[in-house]
Scaffold this motif. Structure first.
Motif, short mmCIF file in Angstrom:
data_model
loop_
_atom_site.label_atom_id
_atom_site.label_comp_id
_atom_site.label_asym_id
_atom_site.label_seq_id
_atom_site.Cartn_x
_atom_site.Cartn_y
_atom_site.Cartn_z
N LYS A 63 0.99 -1.06 0.00
CA LYS A 63 0.38 -0.01 0.61
C LYS A 63 0.82 1.17 0.26
O LYS A 63 0.90 2.58 -0.32
CB LYS A 63 -0.65 0.34 1.45
CG LYS A 63 -2.17 -0.69 1.23
CD LYS A 63 -2.77 -0.67 2.61
CE LYS A 63 -3.91 -1.76 2.18
NZ LYS A 63 -4.31 -2.15 3.44
N GLN A 64 2.15 1.05 0.74
CA GLN A 64 2.70 1.71 1.15
C GLN A 64 3.78 2.76 0.55
O GLN A 64 3.95 3.75 -0.63
CB GLN A 64 3.26 2.46 2.11
CG GLN A 64 3.77 3.52 2.39
CD GLN A 64 4.87 3.78 4.08
OE1 GLN A 64 4.49 2.51 4.72
NE2 GLN A 64 4.97 5.09 4.08
N PHE A 65 4.35 1.92 -0.35
CA PHE A 65 5.98 1.94 -1.54
C PHE A 65 5.77 1.22 -2.69
O PHE A 65 6.30 1.22 -3.89
CB PHE A 65 7.01 1.20 -0.64
CG PHE A 65 7.71 1.60 -0.24
CD1 PHE A 65 8.18 2.80 -0.12
CD2 PHE A 65 7.23 1.43 1.46
CE1 PHE A 65 8.79 3.99 1.27
CE2 PHE A 65 7.85 1.92 3.16
CZ PHE A 65 8.62 2.83 2.79
N GLY A 66 4.57 -0.17 -3.17
CA GLY A 66 4.78 -0.45 -4.45
C GLY A 66 5.41 -1.69 -4.09
O GLY A 66 5.93 -2.26 -5.55
N PHE A 67 6.67 -1.97 -3.55
CA PHE A 67 7.69 -2.61 -3.53
C PHE A 67 8.34 -2.77 -1.89
O PHE A 67 7.98 -1.91 -1.30
CB PHE A 67 8.92 -1.80 -3.85
CG PHE A 67 9.30 -1.18 -4.92
CD1 PHE A 67 8.19 0.03 -6.30
CD2 PHE A 67 10.67 -1.45 -5.92
CE1 PHE A 67 8.63 0.04 -7.38
CE2 PHE A 67 11.16 -1.71 -6.84
CZ PHE A 67 9.98 -0.71 -7.66
#
Ligand code: OGA
Ligand code: NI
Length: 342
Positions: A63-67
């Protein structure tokens, strides 16, 4: 044939690799104070107490980084090192040998190339690559490079392990989103697996060049190994670029457009790019898990309701690929085709 790894190191950056000032990798826009989450998969045996925690970590990172990066992931480290080793050997082969695999025709299933097909203004990216379809192994193995000697054998083993890890991660992701555990098995992840072996030779002036353009991956999920201690991959975060720290034998995991669309935007597919460095050749191996071409992609029913309407139309993966190419991998351009206006 136009390979950077031609055996002769360039002393200056040739004109056609120099980006206009506004497209160069500006230092002010790089934020080294933020690091991607590193998730410990505890050897890949994911039963018992730790499981819920790992699920939460993955979904939060998505959700936050996609990574995120995964360590202790269960893929044998020696196998990763062999894969990196044979890939390095491949790019270090004499030019005559590499010429056998070189082609600019994107329809060729296994080929060596340079720059990207998306260099719109004719400016070239500082990158050589080997692109191939590597799964199902039996179907494609005969098309892989025959040199270095061990290349086929090592890749065949490597990709089976990587797929297993991808399946594991997809089950954890599904669980974390309240979907059935096998939601992503079948069509969503059952297409071919493509591999990009990226090779970024040392560059005399990294401030003028890019190794790879800002893009989101077109597939479902990507598992990437960084073969050298040199930094180069950067992920977009809050308007800036954060460097992805090389961690030996870790996988960098990022979500492709398809996961963002299927989760109706809950998990993010984030732009990333590669920059160059002056001192060492940087190698990365990206395995891209794809849906079947005729697979129908749409936001999952259980993730949409009247308060949370679908943000994307449904389409086949094949339609998506055409749009991706038409938009030359530009994130907003690609999503333009599939977004539902509010
Ligand atoms: C890719 C990619 C980044 C890298 O192959 O899609 O984003 O670090 N590679 O080479
Ligand atoms: Ni990518």
């Amino acid at each position: 044939m136009e390979l950077l790894s031609s055996g002769v190191a360039l002393q200056t950056v040739p004109e056609k690799y120099i980006f206009p000032a506004h497209k160069r990798p500006a230092k002010e826009l790089v934020d080294s104070s933020v690091a991607l989450p590193v998730i410990d998969l505890r050897g890949g045996r994911l039963q018992g107490d730790g499981r819920d925690e790992i699920v939460r970590e993955i979904v939060d990172a998505g959700k936050q980084f996609g990574f995120f990066q995964v360590v202790n992931h269960g893929v044998p480290e020696q196998l990763i090192e062999h894969m990196v080793g044979v890939s390095e050997e491949l790019f270090n082969m004499p030019v005559e040998e590499k010429a056998k695999y070189y082609s600019d025709d994107p329809s060729i299933i296994c080929r060596l190339g340079s720059s990207t097909p998306y260099d719109q203004n004719g400016i070239r990216y500082w990158r050589d690559y080997l692109k191939l379809v590597c799964y199902p192994v039996e179907e494609f193995m005969h098309l892989w490079p025959q040199k270095p000697d061990k290349f086929r054998e090592v890749l065949a083993k490597y990709i089976v392990e990587v797929r297993e890890l991808a399946d594991k991660l997809l089950r954890l992701i599904a669980e974390g989103l309240g979907l059935e555990q096998d939601y992503f098995s079948g069509g969503f992840s059952g297409g071919q697996t493509q591999m990009n072996v990226n090779y970024y030779p040392p560059c005399p002036d990294p401030s003028l060049t890019l190794g790879l353009l800002p893009h989101c991956d077109r597939h479902l999920i990507t598992l990437l190994v960084q073969g050298t201690a040199a930094r180069g991959l950067q992920a977009k975060f809050e308007g800036k670029w954060i460097p992805v720290e090389p961690i030996r034998n870790a996988f960098v995991v990022n979500f492709g457009h398809q996961l963002e669309i299927i989760t109706n935007g809950v998990l993010r597919s984030v732009e990333h790019r590669a920059v160059t460095n002056t001192s060492v050749a940087r190698l990365s191996i990206a395995s891209l898990i794809m849906p079947k071409t005729d697979c129908l992609i749409a936001p999952a029913k259980s993730l949409i309701n009247e308060h949370n309407p679908p943000k994307y139309k449904s389409f086949t993966f094949e339609e998506f690929l055409s749009a991706y190419n038409a938009a030359a991998a530009n994130r907003e351009g690609v999503l333009e085709y599939f977004k539902i206006e509010e």
